[in-house]
Write a protein that holds these residues in place. Structure first.
Motif, PDB file in Angstrom:
ATOM      1  N   LEU A   1       0.843  -1.205   0.000  1.00  0.00           N
ATOM      2  CA  LEU A   1       0.000   0.000   0.000  1.00  0.00           C
ATOM      3  C   LEU A   1       0.874   1.249   0.000  1.00  0.00           C
ATOM      4  N   PHE A   2       1.897   1.210   0.859  1.00  0.00           N
ATOM      5  CA  PHE A   2       2.815   2.347   0.955  1.00  0.00           C
ATOM      6  C   PHE A   2       3.504   2.602  -0.375  1.00  0.00           C
ATOM      7  N   LEU A   3       3.957   1.515  -0.976  1.00  0.00           N
ATOM      8  CA  LEU A   3       4.686   1.630  -2.237  1.00  0.00           C
ATOM      9  C   LEU A   3       3.797   2.236  -3.313  1.00  0.00           C
ATOM     10  N   VAL A   4       2.562   1.743  -3.406  1.00  0.00           N
ATOM     11  CA  VAL A   4       1.628   2.262  -4.403  1.00  0.00           C
ATOM     12  C   VAL A   4       1.400   3.751  -4.160  1.00  0.00           C
ATOM     13  N   ALA A   5       1.183   4.122  -2.884  1.00  0.00           N
ATOM     14  CA  ALA A   5       0.938   5.515  -2.558  1.00  0.00           C
ATOM     15  C   ALA A   5       2.144   6.374  -2.926  1.00  0.00           C
ATOM     16  N   PHE A   6       3.339   5.830  -2.682  1.00  0.00           N
ATOM     17  CA  PHE A   6       4.553   6.589  -2.969  1.00  0.00           C
ATOM     18  C   PHE A   6       4.729   6.810  -4.469  1.00  0.00           C
ATOM     19  N   LEU A   7       4.478   5.752  -5.250  1.00  0.00           N
ATOM     20  CA  LEU A   7       4.603   5.875  -6.702  1.00  0.00           C
ATOM     21  C   LEU A   7       3.580   6.873  -7.235  1.00  0.00           C
ATOM     22  N   LEU A   8       2.376   6.789  -6.698  1.00  0.00           N
ATOM     23  CA  LEU A   8       1.316   7.715  -7.103  1.00  0.00           C
ATOM     24  C   LEU A   8       1.748   9.156  -6.804  1.00  0.00           C
ATOM     25  N   PHE A   9       2.351   9.332  -5.618  1.00  0.00           N
ATOM     26  CA  PHE A   9       2.833  10.636  -5.195  1.00  0.00           C
ATOM     27  C   PHE A   9       3.855  11.179  -6.192  1.00  0.00           C
ATOM     28  N   LEU A  10       4.823  10.320  -6.572  1.00  0.00           N
ATOM     29  CA  LEU A  10       5.854  10.765  -7.510  1.00  0.00           C
ATOM     30  C   LEU A  10       5.240  11.148  -8.853  1.00  0.00           C
ATOM     31  N   LEU A  11       4.278  10.344  -9.269  1.00  0.00           N
ATOM     32  CA  LEU A  11       3.622  10.589 -10.555  1.00  0.00           C
ATOM     33  C   LEU A  11       2.932  11.945 -10.554  1.00  0.00           C
ATOM     34  N   VAL A  12       2.133  12.185  -9.518  1.00  0.00           N
ATOM     35  CA  VAL A  12       1.385  13.445  -9.438  1.00  0.00           C
ATOM     36  C   VAL A  12       2.341  14.617  -9.287  1.00  0.00           C
ATOM     37  N   ARG A  13       3.384  14.404  -8.475  1.00  0.00           N
ATOM     38  CA  ARG A  13       4.337  15.476  -8.223  1.00  0.00           C
ATOM     39  C   ARG A  13       4.969  15.948  -9.533  1.00  0.00           C
ATOM     40  N   GLY A  14       5.359  14.997 -10.365  1.00  0.00           N
ATOM     41  CA  GLY A  14       5.977  15.346 -11.632  1.00  0.00           C
ATOM     42  C   GLY A  14       5.084  16.214 -12.498  1.00  0.00           C
ATOM     43  N   ARG A  15       3.768  16.001 -12.358  1.00  0.00           N
ATOM     44  CA  ARG A  15       2.838  16.750 -13.195  1.00  0.00           C
ATOM     45  C   ARG A  15       2.473  18.103 -12.604  1.00  0.00           C
ATOM     46  N   VAL A  16       2.437  18.174 -11.283  1.00  0.00           N
ATOM     47  CA  VAL A  16       1.856  19.351 -10.633  1.00  0.00           C
ATOM     48  C   VAL A  16       2.873  20.467 -10.389  1.00  0.00           C
ATOM     49  N   VAL A  17       4.112  20.115 -10.072  1.00  0.00           N
ATOM     50  CA  VAL A  17       5.096  21.149  -9.731  1.00  0.00           C
ATOM     51  C   VAL A  17       5.411  21.996 -10.969  1.00  0.00           C
ATOM     52  N   PRO A  18       5.309  23.330 -10.839  1.00  0.00           N
ATOM     53  CA  PRO A  18       5.535  24.207 -11.990  1.00  0.00           C
ATOM     54  C   PRO A  18       6.915  23.986 -12.595  1.00  0.00           C
ATOM     55  N   LYS A  19       6.986  24.122 -13.911  1.00  0.00           N
ATOM     56  CA  LYS A  19       8.223  23.825 -14.634  1.00  0.00           C
ATOM     57  C   LYS A  19       9.391  24.691 -14.151  1.00  0.00           C
ATOM     58  N   SER A  20       9.118  25.964 -13.887  1.00  0.00           N
ATOM     59  CA  SER A  20      10.238  26.856 -13.550  1.00  0.00           C
ATOM     60  C   SER A  20      10.618  26.779 -12.079  1.00  0.00           C
ATOM     61  N   PHE A  21      10.000  25.887 -11.340  1.00  0.00           N
ATOM     62  CA  PHE A  21      10.329  25.775  -9.912  1.00  0.00           C
ATOM     63  C   PHE A  21      11.759  25.275  -9.755  1.00  0.00           C
ATOM     64  N   GLY A  22      12.550  25.994  -8.956  1.00  0.00           N
ATOM     65  CA  GLY A  22      13.931  25.581  -8.748  1.00  0.00           C
ATOM     66  C   GLY A  22      14.914  26.205  -9.718  1.00  0.00           C
ATOM     67  N   GLU A  23      14.422  27.053 -10.614  1.00  0.00           N
ATOM     68  CA  GLU A  23      15.297  27.684 -11.603  1.00  0.00           C
ATOM     69  C   GLU A  23      16.400  28.509 -10.923  1.00  0.00           C
ATOM     70  N   TYR A  24      16.010  29.297  -9.920  1.00  0.00           N
ATOM     71  CA  TYR A  24      16.993  30.104  -9.185  1.00  0.00           C
ATOM     72  C   TYR A  24      17.157  29.639  -7.742  1.00  0.00           C
ATOM     73  N   GLY A  25      16.156  29.006  -7.213  1.00  0.00           N
ATOM     74  CA  GLY A  25      16.171  28.583  -5.821  1.00  0.00           C
ATOM     75  C   GLY A  25      14.876  27.838  -5.566  1.00  0.00           C
TER      76      GLY A  25
END
Lengths: 156, 244, 393
Positions: A16-40
């Motif tokens: 269950l944990f593993l599935v939740a973690f993979l789901l988290f990574l998947l969503v994270r990749g889509r949701v975090v704005p592209k320019s996040f981390g460009e300067y900081g």
């Protein structure tokens, strides 16, 4: 082997944990704005968004480009360091297209005292006028706002 | 105060390039601003401040600051001889419409203190933001990404200077941007533009020709609450010890 | 703006952390405290408190489920709260909330409860009918292995989870204290004592909460209260309370004696705007009175009925006192100006998103959840289980 069999339910829980973690990574990749981390640790585009906001005060150099005559008078007088929009207000719209917005006439009775009404709180060397200073007579009768010394002559 | 804003403006590297866009009324398309070449700050010359409130009004006009909240404000201090540590401070409507006149016979000293975000280099507000919605830019300005802010108000609590507030309509943190949209186009801030006495001066610490360097060398300059080690970058000339 | 005395920086007049933020450390504290009580039996082999073990776990779970809600309702943009998980800022104490919370919820509480109840769940999934059967079936995660060996493994793993759970509970609430204690701009909060005081006050409130709940629930079930159990809980409550109170008084003495630049301002606040909530409610009604009542039960031999009454009163007052403590930290920290020259007023709204009604609802919600959990997973399986089994056959 027996251990694995009898601990099987624990692996299901871990699964269950593993599935939740993979789901988290998947969503994270889509949701975090592209320019996040460009300067900081923030959205780099936020800097560009804020930098692109429109200005309201055009800045004194924009005024001086057209109103060189006024600027010349001002430079000779006590108000040389006072920028145009300090009294006339924000006029970027006027510099954009002088035809659309004409700066309103200013009421010197209200305007001048903002800076020059006498108060012990003001710096001592700053010119201040008492309330009864030529009461009722408009300031520009004696003081030309762009060059306010009396001998410089009032409004023509 | 001898620094002319004209000089300052001409000395800004980006200004010359940006200038024709500013004149053309399209400053937003001014190119060639390099963040790495600037480190912005502000100088406040207390003996020059006359408490007219021009800066507060200009800030509100330039930045659509909501009523009752302030990106910059002016305080009037009254410090009496016998009670130096307990000054009487007022700031009616942030000093927007000036201050009530003070009669000569009142004892003690009076002076005005303009306040704004200190754009701290080690800012406690950006430190606590849980999501990276507020940050210091590479050119030294503390900004808020209002499309990313949760509105948790932790940064408001963390600012020792009371410079932040939650925007009543947008429900996100809001504060002074040091007119980032102006200074990146070669203009000065709205408050500095409209200050009639030069009590406020935008300064670029990375520009070796900026008059701020000479000024810092020759004056007694202090930041607010230095004991908190925030790396505040708003420098006050002739700051009285009673100012908080 | 009314309600301002002296000088506040103009942006300070509005106060942003409302009663919901008072509720948040209060509820989190109950979770941590209840869990610590549960671990007494499991790790420290205090057999007397066994009757409350499962109840304490379920109480912790129901409060933990509600804990993030006050934060959520308080946010200006609740829909953006996921950012806390996706781009947590490593220098922010608050950013860690999401992760500490999830860790504690899933890896500690849910896991421990699941292990402890697994036998019951499997049995129920076979005996119950209809909807319930399916709910239990899902809860088994598809494994109906309840062999002696597997249950033995559960027991061992559960012990380890509890062992990890104790520092986790400390982490959960200690970090809540750190959120406040690390704000250097605010002298009312800024103190390394804050996390420690928060942990101990959490234990006090959690233990008091489970003690009161156990007595109330047992009464409602028309069963007899296990006095040895309640006496033991009360004794632990008394000890932790003394530590908690000593720490708080140490903090206070330190502030008074050092009397730094903020002292005059804070001292004035405690004697005016915070007088009722700090001096009266927190210190006298919420701490000294319950401590005195508990002390009486410790040094004298009282009849059972009197002890029960004293415990109930002491427990109730403790819960009020700890709530007042959270109030004084959160609200008190925003009433004075960071210029130390003035004070503002907190005006609690009634029916808004951050108002009184919402906070009452959020306080009652965990009790509702607990009721459901107790129905679903009775902490006293013996007769309930057989009765239900008998009916379904």
């Amino acid at each position: 082997m027996r251990v694995f069999k009898d601990a099987g339910h624990l692996f299901r829980f871990a699964g269950l944990f593993l599935v939740a973690f993979l789901l988290f990574l998947l969503v994270r990749g889509r949701v975090v704005p592209k320019s996040f981390g460009e300067y900081g640790h923030y959205r780099g585009n936020a800097i560009r968004d804020i930098a692109a906001l429109p200005v309201r005060f055009a800045g004194h150099q924009a005024c001086a480009t057209c109103h060189a005559d006024v600027e010349e008078v001002k430079q000779k007088g006590k108000h040389a360091g006072v920028n145009c929009e300090a009294c006339h207000g924000p006029l970027a719209k006027h510099t954009d297209d002088p035809g659309t917005l004409t700066p309103p006439k200013l009421d010197t009775a209200a305007l001048c005292v903002r800076c020059h009404a006498a108060s012990a709180a003001r710096p001592r060397n700053f010119p201040q006028i008492a309330e009864d200073h030529f009461g009722g007579v408009a300031c520009e009768t004696c003081h030309q706002p762009h060059s306010p010394a009396v001998d410089a002559g009032g409004a023509q | 105060m001898t620094i002319s804003r004209r000089h300052l403006l001409i000395m800004l590297p980006a200004a010359a390039v940006a200038w024709k866009y500013v004149l053309a009324g399209t400053p937003e398309s001014a190119p060639n601003y390099r963040k790495s070449e600037h480190w912005w700050s502000m100088l406040i010359d207390i003996p020059e401040c006359i408490g007219c409130g021009n800066c507060v009004r200009a800030c509100q006009a330039e930045n659509d600051v909501p009523d009752g909240f302030f990106r910059t404000w002016v305080e009037m201090y009254h410090v009496s001889d016998e009670n130096m540590v307990n000054p009487v401070v007022i700031s009616p409507d942030g000093g927007k419409e000036g201050f009530p006149a003070v009669a000569k016979e009142d004892e003690g000293k009076y002076f005005f203190v303009p306040k704004l975000c200190n754009h701290c280099a080690d800012s406690p507000c950006t430190q606590v933001c849980p999501v990276g919605a507020t940050f210091i830019t590479p050119d030294g300005v503390v900004l808020i990404d209002q499309t990313y802010c949760l509105g948790c108000a932790y940064c408001v609590q963390a600012c020792p200077y009371g410079c932040r507030y939650i925007h009543p309509e947008k429900k996100v943190a809001d504060k002074c941007t040091l007119c980032y949209h102006r200074i990146t186009k070669g203009l000065t801030t709205a408050c500095c533009e409209s200050c009639p006495t030069g009590a406020r001066q935008l300064a670029d610490l990375k520009n070796p020709n900026d008059p701020i360097h000479e000024f810092l060398k020759t004056h007694s300059v202090q930041v607010l609450k230095p004991q908190l080690a925030t790396g505040a970058k708003v420098f006050y000339n002739a700051l009285d010890g009673s100012v908080r | 703006m009314s309600g301002v005395e002296g000088y506040m920086y103009p942006n300070e007049i509005t106060l942003y952390w409302s009663i919901l933020i008072v509720l948040y450390p209060y509820i989190t504290g109950l979770v941590a405290g209840a869990f610590i009580l549960a671990s007494l039996e499991r790790i420290f082999h205090v057999e007397a408190v066994k009757p409350t073990y499962r109840l304490a776990l379920l109480t912790a779970l129901s409060f933990l489920l509600v804990a993030p809600l006050p934060l959520q309702f308080h946010l200006g943009h609740p829909e953006r709260s996921f950012e806390m998980y996706f781009t947590p800022h490593d220098t922010s104490a608050m950013a860690m909330f999401g992760y500490v919370y999830l860790w504690y919820l899933m890896a500690v509480l849910v896991f421990e409860i699941w292990l402890d109840y697994r036998r019951d769940i499997v049995l129920r999934s076979q005996r119950r009918k209809g909807m319930l059967r399916w709910i239990y079936k899902i809860m088994t995660l598809g494994s109906s292995n309840i062999s002696v060996r597997s249950l033995h493994i559960d027991e061992r793993v559960g012990w380890v989870v509890t062992l990890i759970g104790i520092p986790s509970a400390f982490l959960l609430h200690g970090y809540v204290g750190f959120i406040f204690g690390s704000v250097k701009a605010n002298p009312w909060w800024s103190s390394p004592m804050m996390p420690v005081v928060f942990i101990f006050s959490a234990m006090v409130s959690g233990i008091a909460c489970v003690m009161v709940l156990y007595m109330a629930v047992t009464r409602l079930r028309r069963k007899t209260i296990d006095m040895q159990c309640v006496d033991t809980i009360a004794r632990y409550l008394f000890y932790t309370f003394i530590i908690d109170f000593s720490l708080e008084m140490l903090d206070l003495a330190h502030r008074v004696y050092e009397a730094d630049e903020s002292f005059r301002s804070l001292d004035f606040m405690v004697h005016t705007k915070l007088f009722f909530s700090q001096i009266v409610l927190q210190i006298y009604v919420g701490t000294l009175v319950p401590l005195l009542l508990l002390a009486i039960t410790q040094v004298t031999k009282l009849p059972e009925i009197v002890r029960k009454r004293l415990y109930a009163i002491a427990g109730g007052l403790t819960l009020i006192g700890i709530f007042a403590m959270r109030w004084n930290v959160v609200i008190g920290g925003q009433l004075f100006s960071k210029s130390f020259l003035g004070y503002t007023t907190y005006k609690m709204a009634l029916a808004t998103r951050e108002g009184l009604l919402m906070s009452i609802a959020l306080t009652l919600l965990p009790l509702g959840i607990l009721w459901v959990l107790v129905k679903l997973l009775p902490p006293w399986p013996e007769e309930n289980g057989t009765k239900a089994a008998g009916m379904s056959i």
